[in-house]
Design an enzyme around this catalytic site. Structure first.
Site, PDB file in Angstrom:
ATOM      1  N   SER A 391       0.883  -1.162   0.000  1.00 56.90           N
ATOM      2  CA  SER A 391       0.000   0.000   0.000  1.00 56.90           C
ATOM      3  C   SER A 391       0.925   1.217   0.000  1.00 56.90           C
ATOM      4  CB  SER A 391      -0.894   0.007   1.241  1.00 56.90           C
ATOM      5  OG  SER A 391      -1.792  -1.085   1.209  1.00 56.90           O
ATOM      6  N   HIS A 410      -7.390   5.746  -5.694  1.00 55.07           N
ATOM      7  CA  HIS A 410      -7.812   5.266  -4.369  1.00 55.07           C
ATOM      8  C   HIS A 410      -7.316   3.874  -4.034  1.00 55.07           C
ATOM      9  CE1 HIS A 410     -10.704   2.457  -5.988  1.00 55.07           C
ATOM     10  NE2 HIS A 410     -11.350   2.314  -4.865  1.00 55.07           N
TER      11      HIS A 410
END
Lengths: 487, 136
Positions: A391, A410
């Site tokens: 991430s 996103h």
């Protein structure tokens, strides 16, 4: 993918942007702009997401372009990864489909002062405790029960309401988008069904792609910004991805039902019923805005309670208070929301309704809505990837204000459908495979890990490379998963 | 006959049936198969009735599935059998099912909502076909 490939135009504009000209299909009021590179574009063409970008360009009052991020994939009505700004003064509409069912789905990142070597020896115990403490999966209710009046207060006050009960500290609000409270919501307009769906679910993770991960910072790309965010190499953090649970889903559902005849009533044509919308300045539009803002405040409460439960588990496992473990909120940011914001369009300042559906606000340094602690460097942007690879923490950049209404990507974006991922995982043990990669993963449902396996997603590094190069947001730190809990 | 079909991030429900009443019952069973791993584990222990108004079959189908989802979300009810009578003005149905029992029912997906995206209720030479995408 099950759907036909997109065969329409995608004209390179430079700087990782591809254009669908407004001449592509009747009714388009503006061009479509898709941010991608050649590699991602190949995947993007494989379904009808670009067609959905073109459909959104038909919405009344849309400004500049119907925009999509590199993690775009086929949604319902709007694509996932879409941005659309409408001007109320030009008949602009508000669309529940442009926000999504999970109103204020978003991500929060919590720091610790622990490092990899502190956590590694107790990782299995930690993940097990997190999994058993934090409700996840279908039908799981939370340990926090709110009656209907209290549920409406969650919507009316945001996380301040639970912080007053000792579930967090006031400084958590300083690092939450909109300080955890979007003004103009009206909880009394939210249906009893929505309240009932939400009352048992505040502080629960949910299912699908929602998760809580223990992560380690495994690369720093920008020392100065990382320092401002309080991140350093090998530091352990907790990332939480969830939204407004059944309450938000029901608010969207109620609005879509009440918007069924709006196109006819207000005299516009929609190419897909899921694009249902109403003028901002209409009874239907005003009502949805008030409901959506209230549901968004509930979403902030949900992530606040998830964070608080994670803090309590860390405290129990490491035998120190969460304050002593430095479990401070770095930032909480929504990626399914519509907000009234000021943007400069053709040299003129305008207030527009920015719909972000699977897209994250990314305000640059100096923007007044960036918390004071980060204002000199820009707003933290938290990008969840997949549970096997990475991430990211990014920082908002000036290009976002110029090109995408202050917005960036996103997530990684799906590369496989759920059914394909499940079929692909048949006969494999995803949890064992992840353990070999150093990730302890626990899920409530048998399908959870299979459908969410790393292969089901694009490589988030590729997505982040595009938004970095396009100057929508800049790389700060890469986070590697250590422990994952899922629904 | 019903089946789940793929949609990138979500799931599709599809049913074919000789008549509209069976079509609505099959779509309801299809929704249950998205929520529960083994729909055969649901026992028809409690009976309840349901009435809905609506003149357009596609919207009526969405409303029917929404109502079943709501009963699962709010009352934790799963259903095994569906007797449905669809008319020009709405539908009446008798549902039989039981509350979720975590010991016997393995839940598969959290269905967030029934969407209108690519919604289909059409008559074919073989009978009726319906498709609905549900948000996961």
């Amino acid at each position: 993918m099950s759907k036909a490939e997109y065969t329409g135009p995608l004209e390179p504009m430079g700087c990782h942007c591809y254009r669908i000209p407004k001449t592509y299909k009747p009714g388009m009021r503006v061009d479509g702009h898709i941010y991608a590179n050649e590699k991602l574009l190949e995947a993007i063409r494989k379904d009808q997401a670009p067609e959905q970008v073109a459909n959104v360009a038909t919405l009344p009052g849309i400004q500049v372009a119907s925009i999509a991020m590199p993690d775009i994939h086929w949604g319902y009505g709007f694509c996932i990864g879409g941005v659309c700004a409408t001007d109320p003064n030009e008949g602009g509409v508000i669309s529940p489909g442009g926000v999504g069912y999970d109103i204020n789905c978003g991500v929060r990142l919590v720091k610790t002062n622990l490092f990899l070597h502190d956590v590694q020896p107790r990782l299995k115990e930690l993940v097990k405790q997190l999994f058993h403490t934090i409700p996840s999966g279908v039908g799981r209710t939370g340990k926090y029960k709110f009656d209907p009046a209290e549920t409406r207060r969650l919507m009316g006050e945001g996380p301040k309401f639970v912080i007053q009960r000792g579930l967090g500290v006031p400084r958590d609000l300083d690092h939450t988008e909109a300080y955890g409270f979007i003004e103009g919501g009206d909880p009394e307009l939210v249906s009893d069904h929505a309240v009932k769906r939400g009352s048992e679910q505040c502080g629960t993770l949910g299912s699908g792609n929602h998760f809580l991960e223990v992560q380690v910072v495994d690369r720093i790309d920008d020392d100065q910004v990382a320092k401002a965010f309080g991140l350093e190499l090998n530091q352990v953090c907790v990332m939480i991805h969830s939204g407004s649970r059944g309450l938000g889903y029901q608010v969207c559902d109620d609005a879509l039902a009440s918007f069924r005849n709006c196109a006819q009533k207000y005299g516009f044509h929609l190419p897909d019923r899921q694009l249902a919308c109403a003028p901002v300045d209409s009874p239907e539009g005003r009502k949805y805005i008030a409901q959506m803002r209230a549901a968004a405040n509930f979403g902030f409460c949900n992530r606040q309670l998830l964070m608080q439960q994670a803090r309590e588990v860390f405290a129990a496992v490491f035998g120190r208070s969460w304050e002593d473990l430095g479990m401070e909120l770095l930032y909480d940011v929504a990626h399914n929301i519509a907000k009234l914001e000021e943007h400069t369009i053709n040299g003129q300042k305008k207030k527009v309704w920015v719909h972000r559906k699977g897209a994250t606000r990314a305000f640059p340094a100096g923007h007044p809505e960036v918390p004071e602690a980060y204002r000199a460097v820009g707003q933290p942007v938290i990008i969840p990837g997949d549970m096997g690879r990475a991430s990211w923490v990014l920082v908002g950049a000036p290009g976002a204000m110029e090109k995408t209404f202050g917005t960036t990507c996103h997530g990684a974006g799906r590369a496989m459908s759920r059914t394909a991922a499940k079929a692909d995982a048949a006969g494999r043990k995803i949890d064992r495979e992840l353990e070999h990669r150093g990730v302890i993963a626990m899920a409530s449902s048998r399908f959870g890990l299979a459908e969410e396996q790393p292969k089901a997603y694009k490589n988030v590094d590729d997505v982040v490379e595009v938004v970095h190069d396009a100057n929508l947001s800049r790389r700060v730190a890469r986070m590697r998963p250590l422990g994952v809990i899922k629904g | 006959m019903h089946e789940l079909f793929e949609h990138t991030a979500d799931l599709g429900l599809r049913a074919v049936a000789p008549d509209v009443n069976t079509l609505f019952a099959e779509m309801a069973a299809c929704l249950m198969s998205a929520i529960v791993e083994d729909p055969a584990s649901i026992q028809p222990l409690h009976e309840s009735a349901l009435q809905l108004a609506g003149t357009e079959k596609d919207y009526l189908l969405v409303d029917w599935l929404k109502e079943l989802l709501l009963r699962f979300e709010e009352d934790h009810m799963l259903f095994a059998t569906f007797d449905v009578q669809v008319s020009d003005t709405g539908l009446t149905a008798t549902l039989r099912g039981e509350p979720v029992d975590p010991q016997r029912h393995a839940l598969a997906h959290e269905v967030k909502a029934i969407t209108y995206h690519e919604l289909k209720v059409i008559q074919t030479p073989q009978g009726w076909l319906a498709e609905v995408i549900v948000d996961i």
